[in-house]
Design a protein around this motif. Structure first.
Motif, short mmCIF file in Angstrom:
data_model
loop_
_atom_site.label_atom_id
_atom_site.label_comp_id
_atom_site.label_asym_id
_atom_site.label_seq_id
_atom_site.Cartn_x
_atom_site.Cartn_y
_atom_site.Cartn_z
N ALA A 91 -3.50 4.88 3.56
CA ALA A 91 -3.61 3.46 3.22
C ALA A 91 -3.03 2.57 4.32
CB ALA A 91 -2.90 3.19 1.90
N GLN A 92 -2.00 3.04 5.01
CA GLN A 92 -1.40 2.22 6.06
C GLN A 92 -2.38 2.04 7.22
OE1 GLN A 92 1.72 0.62 5.91
NE2 GLN A 92 0.71 -0.46 7.62
N SER A 115 -5.36 -6.82 2.30
CA SER A 115 -4.29 -5.83 2.31
C SER A 115 -4.78 -4.54 1.66
CB SER A 115 -3.04 -6.34 1.57
OG SER A 115 -3.33 -6.50 0.19
N HIS A 134 -4.88 -0.48 6.11
CA HIS A 134 -4.30 -1.84 6.13
C HIS A 134 -4.24 -2.38 7.56
CE1 HIS A 134 -1.69 -5.21 5.05
NE2 HIS A 134 -0.99 -4.91 6.13
N THR A 151 -2.95 -1.17 -0.08
CA THR A 151 -1.69 -0.61 -0.54
C THR A 151 -1.96 0.62 -1.40
OG1 THR A 151 -1.71 -2.11 -2.45
CG2 THR A 151 -0.45 -2.81 -0.53
N ARG A 152 -0.96 1.48 -1.46
CA ARG A 152 -1.06 2.67 -2.31
C ARG A 152 0.06 2.66 -3.33
NH1 ARG A 152 -2.88 7.99 -2.52
NH2 ARG A 152 -3.96 7.90 -0.52
N ILE A 153 -0.30 2.96 -4.60
CA ILE A 153 0.67 3.20 -5.66
C ILE A 153 0.29 4.53 -6.30
CG2 ILE A 153 1.68 2.37 -7.81
CD1 ILE A 153 0.96 -0.45 -7.00
N ASP A 159 -7.16 -5.50 -1.48
CA ASP A 159 -7.17 -6.87 -2.01
C ASP A 159 -7.63 -7.82 -0.91
OD1 ASP A 159 -6.07 -6.66 -4.76
OD2 ASP A 159 -4.39 -5.75 -3.70
N VAL A 213 -5.31 3.59 -4.50
CA VAL A 213 -5.32 2.74 -3.32
C VAL A 213 -6.02 1.44 -3.69
CG1 VAL A 213 -6.15 2.47 -0.95
CG2 VAL A 213 -5.30 4.70 -1.74
N ARG A 249 -10.53 -7.38 -5.82
CA ARG A 249 -9.74 -6.16 -5.70
C ARG A 249 -10.67 -4.96 -5.82
NH1 ARG A 249 -4.07 -4.50 -8.48
NH2 ARG A 249 -3.38 -5.43 -6.53
#
Length: 255
Positions: free
Chosen positions: A136-137, A173, A140, A175-177, A184, A181, A110
């Protein structure tokens, strides 16, 4: 007797996994601790060699010994002799033909990025800071070009000693939270700096400096000089390897 350990560590103050004569390493610290428990030298083998500054959530190692200790003794004795940045999280006997490196079927990493105007403070040792907004999209979508078995020469360090650059990428992948960012990655094995080189290229796409299709072009071109820079070690954590169930290892490292 062959014993397996699960180990977590903060890699900030180490020059990587592999034992060296000129500085602190994870292997060196572990083998020093084990020598005190066994009262004799112990040589360890790891699932993967992490670079300087890279962390591990569950590095798996094995070692052979004729010294008799219960597993609690190996676990707590070793932990008590390790620096605070390392801990053995589990210990168990394994079959003589188990090999921490060669028995592993998958490995996961990660990469954490704090994406905001100001740098991180509390998590500074475990994340990379990116001040420019990233999508982030887009990252990805671009990363999906790496799935499957491919020649990853475009993301291979010049110093890589692997016999060949073909690897099987099972998952990747982005992803954003909130402000973080996450990248993985799971593959059968990795080349030297492979994840950090992939992230360095994905960040250029995330910032809009390269198109989404660029990732596939890099992969096909197999030219490291065309790809993005190597991302810092700070944000990278080795999540651990995965083994077949018949080895009887903890669920954390079982397929």
């Amino acid at each position: 007797m062959r014993i397996a350990f699960g180990i977590e560590y903060d890699g900030t103050d180490f020059l990587g996994w592999q034992r060296l004569s000129h500085g602190a390493t994870v292997q060196g610290a572990l083998e020093t601790a084990l020598k005190r428990v066994a009262d004799e030298p112990v040589e360890t083998t790891a699932a993967g060699r992490t670079d300087a500054g890279v962390h591990a959530r569950c590095q798996v190692v094995h070692f052979d010994t004729d010294v008799r200790r219960d597993m609690r003794g190996w676990l707590l004795g070793t932990c008590s002799n390790l620096p605070r940045s390392m801990a053995v999280t589990w210990a168990q006997p394994v079959a003589d033909d188990f090999h921490a490196r060669f028995s592993a079927r998958l490995r996961g990493y990660r990469y954490r990025i704090v994406n905001r105007l100001v740098r991180a403070a509390l998590d500074a040792r475990y994340v990379t800071w990116e001040r420019h907004p990233v999508d982030a999209q887009r990252m990805h979508d671009a990363a999906q070009a790496l799935l499957g078995e491919n020649d990853f020469s475009a993301f291979r360090a010049v110093s890589c000693q692997a016999a060949h650059a073909r690897r099987f990428m099972k998952k990747i992948s982005v992803t954003r939270i909130g402000e973080e960012v996450f990248v993985d990655v799971e593959a059968n094995a990795f080349l030297h700096h492979m994840v950090r080189n992939i992230v360095g290229s994905l960040l250029l796409i995330g910032r809009g400096e390269q198109p989404v299709e660029w990732m596939g072009e890099l992969l096909a071109g197999r030219d490291r000089e065309r790809a993005g820079p190597t991302a810092p070690a700070t944000g990278l954590t080795f999540l651990g390897p995965k083994y077949e169930a018949h080895w009887g290892l903890p669920e954390q490292v079982t397929l």
